[in-house]
Design an enzyme around this catalytic site. Structure first.
Site, mmCIF file in Angstrom:
data_model
loop_
_atom_site.group_PDB
_atom_site.id
_atom_site.type_symbol
_atom_site.label_atom_id
_atom_site.label_comp_id
_atom_site.label_asym_id
_atom_site.label_seq_id
_atom_site.Cartn_x
_atom_site.Cartn_y
_atom_site.Cartn_z
ATOM 1 N N GLY A 291 0.674 -1.240 -0.048
ATOM 2 C CA GLY A 291 -0.060 0.037 0.146
ATOM 3 C C GLY A 291 0.981 1.169 0.016
ATOM 4 O O GLY A 291 2.042 1.075 0.109
ATOM 5 N N GLY B 279 1.288 5.473 1.622
ATOM 6 C CA GLY B 279 0.931 6.380 2.664
ATOM 7 C C GLY B 279 1.558 7.804 2.276
ATOM 8 O O GLY B 279 2.024 7.879 1.076
ATOM 9 N N GLY C 244 5.223 7.724 1.660
ATOM 10 C CA GLY C 244 5.711 6.658 0.443
ATOM 11 C C GLY C 244 5.070 5.560 0.365
ATOM 12 O O GLY C 244 3.948 5.422 0.589
ATOM 13 N N VAL D 139 4.744 1.135 1.063
ATOM 14 C CA VAL D 139 4.952 -0.106 2.071
ATOM 15 C C VAL D 139 4.962 -1.363 1.307
ATOM 16 O O VAL D 139 4.258 -1.750 0.354
ATOM 17 C CB VAL D 139 3.899 -0.287 3.014
ATOM 18 C CG1 VAL D 139 3.977 -1.293 4.399
ATOM 19 C CG2 VAL D 139 3.222 1.060 3.774
ATOM 20 N N ASP E 72 -4.341 9.247 15.956
ATOM 21 C CA ASP E 72 -5.116 8.798 14.272
ATOM 22 C C ASP E 72 -5.348 7.395 14.420
ATOM 23 O O ASP E 72 -5.199 6.633 13.351
ATOM 24 C CB ASP E 72 -4.197 9.035 13.254
ATOM 25 C CG ASP E 72 -4.683 9.015 12.030
ATOM 26 O OD1 ASP E 72 -5.798 9.276 11.978
ATOM 27 O OD2 ASP E 72 -4.068 8.975 10.943
#
Ligand SMILES: Nc1ncnc2c1ncn2[C@@H]1O[C@H](COP(=O)(O)OP(=O)(O)OP(=O)(O)O)[C@@H](O)[C@H]1O
Length: 260
Positions: free
Chosen positions: A11, A13, A16, A18, A134
């Site tokens: 994925g 973020g 950058g 993952v 978060d």
């Protein structure tokens, strides 16, 4: 051969990407796996902060564990890599969506077991002097079945976390200056930018309600302004279909003085 290889993208973020990575050990014919968060060298600030925070949070079974960080070269550009234990079950967001698809709502026993793990994780984070800021289903990672088909959950994604001393709070003094994701943010973070440990407890309450019902606590189909108005002027509706114990839990999570 004892070198990490990034195999595929898990994925992305804001900092950058993952990747799923493996390291084969030539001596023992065994392999280690990891999730590697990577960022270009000019965007490493939040990832380096996360690495620092995770170092202080080692040892809790309900907080994601990091094991190393490194700098590598990708197409001539230095890349910062943060190696984390790999969550084979994806995120709690995926788990909620899949339970909904299968028309199999999570049982209260299951939700209770997950709520316990989230509270255990956040208690550790708070004791170490951090507020996560978060917490939401997408930032909670799911590991192998623990018992009776239930999973182990770990808090992850500490990129927005804040350091606060005991009994203190972080305050911007400005309205609409909350740090984390709006849908899981408490009223006081929107009205005056107030962030204390109670912020995380509120977000856990929203997450637990979402596990129980399969839906978010706020109606998010309108504009961002409408969502902000709801958070600042209303209380989330406690679902009527849940037990008295569950209602009590959700009420306690939404009290302004709730602490981890
Ligand atoms: N340790 C891990 N194991 C397995 N998957 C992971 C792991 N860490 C992150 N992921 C997956 O990688 C993707 C990106 O995760 P990450 O938390 O870094 O970004 P984000 O929360 O989507 O964005 P941002 O951090 O900018 O808010 C997500 O799908 C997440 O589930």
């Amino acid at each position: 051969m004892d070198k990490w290889m990034k195999l595929f993208l898990l994925g992305a973020g804001s900092y950058g990407n993952v990747y799923y990575a493996v390291k084969f050990h030539s001596s023992s014919l065994s392999a280690e796996v990891a999730a590697v968060k990577c960022s270009d060298y000019h965007r490493t600030n939040s990832l380096e902060l996360e690495a620092k925070i995770l170092t202080t949070l080692k040892g809790c079974p309900n907080v994601i564990q990091s094991f190393e960080s490194s700098v590598s070269m990708a197409n001539g550009i230095p890349t910062y890599n943060l190696f984390l234990e790999y969550a084979c079950g994806g995120s709690l967001h995926d788990l909620i969506i899949n339970s909904k698809k299968g028309m199999m709502k999570m049982s209260e026993l299951e939700v209770g077991f997950y709520a316990y793990q989230l509270l255990n994780g956040i208690q550790h984070v708070h004791k170490k002097g951090w507020i996560h800021c978060d917490i939401k289903p997408a930032n909670i990672l799911v590991f192998d079945n623990e018992r009776g088909g239930m999973h182990k959950l770990k808090l992850a994604d500490f990129g927005l976390s804040l350091r606060v001393d005991d009994g203190m709070a972080y305050m911007t003094g400005r309205p609409l200056s909350n740090r984390g994701t709006l849908l899981y943010a408490p009223q006081e973070s929107l009205t005056c930018g107030y962030h204390s440990k109670a912020y995380d407890i509120w977000s856990i309450g929203c997450t637990v309600a979402e596990m129980m019902t399969g839906s978010r606590v706020w109606n998010s189909r309108g504009t961002k302004e409408y969502l902000e108005w709801q958070i600042m002027n209303k209380y989330p509706v406690i679902p009527s279909i849940v037990s008295e114990n569950a209602k009590d839990f959700l009420h306690r999570n939404s009290r302004e003085d709730s602490q981890g």
